[in-house]
Each structure stands twice: as structure tokens, then as C-alpha cells.
Scaffold this motif. Sequence first.
Motif, PDB file in Angstrom:
ATOM      1  N   GLY A  10     -16.727 -10.053  -6.114  1.00 27.38           N
ATOM      2  CA  GLY A  10     -17.052 -10.486  -4.753  1.00 27.38           C
ATOM      3  C   GLY A  10     -17.512 -11.933  -4.762  1.00 27.38           C
ATOM      4  O   GLY A  10     -16.694 -12.859  -4.710  1.00 27.38           O
ATOM      5  N   ASP A  25      -6.564 -13.177  -1.984  1.00 26.40           N
ATOM      6  CA  ASP A  25      -6.696 -12.198  -0.905  1.00 26.40           C
ATOM      7  C   ASP A  25      -5.590 -11.157  -1.053  1.00 26.40           C
ATOM      8  O   ASP A  25      -4.444 -11.508  -1.363  1.00 26.40           O
ATOM      9  N   ASP A  31     -11.738  -3.584   6.563  1.00 26.34           N
ATOM     10  CA  ASP A  31     -11.992  -4.243   5.271  1.00 26.34           C
ATOM     11  C   ASP A  31     -13.428  -4.019   4.771  1.00 26.34           C
ATOM     12  O   ASP A  31     -13.652  -3.930   3.560  1.00 26.34           O
ATOM     13  N   CYS A  36     -14.087  -2.292   1.194  1.00 24.75           N
ATOM     14  CA  CYS A  36     -14.859  -2.914   0.100  1.00 24.75           C
ATOM     15  C   CYS A  36     -16.024  -2.018  -0.329  1.00 24.75           C
ATOM     16  O   CYS A  36     -16.406  -2.001  -1.506  1.00 24.75           O
ATOM     17  N   THR A  44     -15.936  -4.576  -6.861  1.00 26.05           N
ATOM     18  CA  THR A  44     -16.426  -5.127  -5.596  1.00 26.05           C
ATOM     19  C   THR A  44     -15.622  -6.367  -5.199  1.00 26.05           C
ATOM     20  O   THR A  44     -15.287  -7.188  -6.058  1.00 26.05           O
ATOM     21  N   ALA A  45     -15.316  -6.460  -3.907  1.00 19.01           N
ATOM     22  CA  ALA A  45     -14.662  -7.654  -3.357  1.00 19.01           C
ATOM     23  C   ALA A  45     -15.358  -7.985  -2.033  1.00 19.01           C
ATOM     24  O   ALA A  45     -16.297  -7.287  -1.625  1.00 19.01           O
ATOM     25  N   PRO A  55     -14.980  -8.508   2.091  1.00 21.17           N
ATOM     26  CA  PRO A  55     -14.092  -8.314   3.242  1.00 21.17           C
ATOM     27  C   PRO A  55     -13.782  -9.661   3.893  1.00 21.17           C
ATOM     28  O   PRO A  55     -14.700 -10.431   4.203  1.00 21.17           O
ATOM     29  N   ALA A 106      -8.949  -7.933   1.414  1.00 20.38           N
ATOM     30  CA  ALA A 106     -10.148  -8.084   0.590  1.00 20.38           C
ATOM     31  C   ALA A 106      -9.973  -9.337  -0.262  1.00 20.38           C
ATOM     32  O   ALA A 106      -8.865  -9.635  -0.719  1.00 20.38           O
TER      33      ALA A 106
END
Length: 387
Positions: free
Chosen positions: A32, A319, A331, A335, A345-346, A348, A362
Motif C-alpha cells: 500500500g 494500478d 475498491d 483492499c 495490502t494495496a 484503493p 487497487a
Amino acid sequence: MKPTNTLLAAQQTTIFTVMSALAAEHHAINLGQGFPDTEGPAEVVRAAAEALLDGRNQYAPLAGLPELRQAVAAVNQRFYGLKVDPDSEVVVTSGGTEALGCALAGLLDPGDEVVLFEPLYDTYLPVIRLLGAVPRLVRLEPPGWDIPREALAAAFSPRTKALLINTPMNPTGKVFTAEELDFIAGLLVRHDAYAICDEVYEYLTYDNHRHVPLITRPGMRERCIRISSAGKTFSLTGWKVGYVTAAAPLAAAVMKAHQNLLFATPQNLQRAVAQGLMMPDSYYAGLAAKMQAGRDRLAAGLARAGFAVLPCHGSYFLDADFRPLGFTGDDVAFCRVMTAEAGVTAIPVSAFYEGEAPRHYARFAFCKRPEVLDEACARLARRFGRG
Ligand code: PMP
Ligand code: GLN
């Protein structure tokens, strides 16, 4: 009790902090918040440590250490052929973030308008609004994120004071071309406006894409405040050392804001960054090659897991559209589910928009070790893979 500042009180905690906390809670691989998982160059870190033992512990000069200002001028000349006076045209700040705040504060009066491209980085709008200025958003659409030229021209008005551009761009991975920049330059000249250029990912461009600073384009030398950051250049995001390059009157305006908000950035970090900037071209090429390999590794792994991955020409970020996985929520939900159930984890992508936004992408950071990217992709394939 009287309320605290209403604009800030209404703001949520930044998505980067929210998602990093969620990643920690689930022991997930954190793709993220954008930070590398390896240390920057050892000699740069050592220089900072040694400077602490070498009497570099009092206030630095307001504009920054002379040796760092000279190094910033030197890289402008080396990479872009831009001649810069280190004494009057460079200001050192505590990160790109402070530089952005100081550039905005240095330029804007209440009621001034600022043109920005959406999606956009999350500190831009709150600072503009705190200053009483008015954002005018122009939306770029995937997958090409091309400039809608008519809409951009229409966003300018007699009240336009500045345009804020981020290239290479977070979260899209777009790198603006010289031709696009020249179109923007034409509008800036026509409307007598400035540009604040967030170029913190300047050395992170891939394939045949090259970063072009707007300040190097015809007519732009006196109109642009160019911002970069040692965090991205040396994979040391925690250091928060930024630097501004601008014509003397603009640099002076930035410095006035800096004098009130911060005054000076830690000396030891400045000395180390000065040394880092003087590293040979091979360092910069190696950094881009390493990031490009990470991008390719992650893009391939995401595609194998079933995502539709968008092109990325620069920055730390890819993305990916998750609809092909069969996920029907938005999104933010995706996530969260991905963090809790896949252990990855990414961010949104709707977090980079105001109001209506695409809700099926994401953003994944690829500035991680190959084995970490591989493990993340394996987890995603296990949880979402169709075969
Ligand atoms: N601008 C953009 C587009 C960014 O992604 C970041 C991320 N860190 C910054 C500015 C801030 O840079 P710094 O960490 O040097 O404050
Ligand atoms: N620039 C980083 C990103 O886009 C985040 C920086 C932060 O957390 N403030 O991921």
C-alpha cells in the motif's frame, strides 16, 4: 469549547496510514503505502551518521546547506542541462510534502484558483483549501491518462494563479511527454500563471519514457517551482529531505513560507543527501532498472492472478482492475478483503479522487524485494486465482 479548524477536523486520517495499520493488524505484505523495503545506499546513510558526530547538530541555514544547494544545482545541470544559481534558486525543505506546502503558501492568496489533474496526491487539496484558494480539477481517464485538452483549457480563468502537476504521476504511473508539457506551457503563458511541479519520482521512469521537467520547456524557466525529494531518489523515504528549484523571486516566496513553517531541515541529512546527489549516473540508472524489474515482476504476477493491470511508465506504483477476479464490491472493500483474506495490502485508487471516482482499481507499490513481490503474487493467486 470552540471547534478546531473545520477543514482539518472534517478530514479523514490519510489512506496510507489507514492501510498500513490494517496491513500490520493482519500481518499482510504491505504494497500500500509507497516505501522501499531495502535501505538506500550505505555510503549515504553512513554520511548522515558521521555528520551527527561531526558537529552538524545545530540549525542549518534557512535556504539549506550550501553543499546541498550546490549539489541540487549540479544535478539540474547534469540531467536536464538546466543552469541554476545555488545561492538564489534552490531551497531545501523537509520532504516533498513541505516543499509542496511552501510552494502553495508562497504563491496563493485567498480566492486564487489552482488547476490540478485528478487523480491526485492526498495533500494537495487540503493545503490549497486551508490557504483559502480554490481548486479546479481536470480528470484524466485510464488507461492512457491523456490530457483532455479542451477541459484543461476551460479550467483556466483570469483567477488562475497556478497549475499543480505531478510527473511521474502517483497513482497512475503516467509520465507527461514534452508535447503535453508544451500544451500546458501555452496555457500558463496565456493566463500568466505559475506551475508547481511535483517531480519527486523524477528518476523513476521506465522503458523508453524519460522525465521532462516543465521548467526546461520554452517560456517556463521563470514560471515553475520544481520539487524533488531525496526520499525517492535514495530509497530513504523516512528522511524527508526535499529540494525546490525555481527562479529567484519564486524561490524567495517558497523560502518565506519555509521560514515560518519549519525554518531548517536537519543538517546531517542534508550533508548526506548532498553526497548522494553527486553519485555517478550509474547509480541513477541502477535505481530505475531495479524499480523497473519490480514493476515487471509485480505486473506479471498480478496478471497471473487474474487482474487487468494498467500500463505504468514511472513512479513506485501499478494500478490493477480487480473486476476480472469476479469481485463485485468497491475498491475500499476489495483492499480490505485482500488484506484480511489474501494477506496483501494495496491502496484503493478512489482515495486519489474527490467525489465520484472509478471504484475498481487497487494501487500496488512495487518498490519491494523480488521475493516479497513473488510471495504477494503467490498469495493473490491462491486467494483469487481462477485456475
Ligand atoms: N508527492 C507525491 C506525488 C508523492 O507520492 C509523495 C510521497 N511521498 C510526496 C509528494 C511526498 O514526498 P516526501 O516524502 O519527500 O515528503
Ligand atoms: N507517497 C506515499 C504513497 O503515495 C505515501 C506517503 C505518506 O504516507 N505520507 O504511498
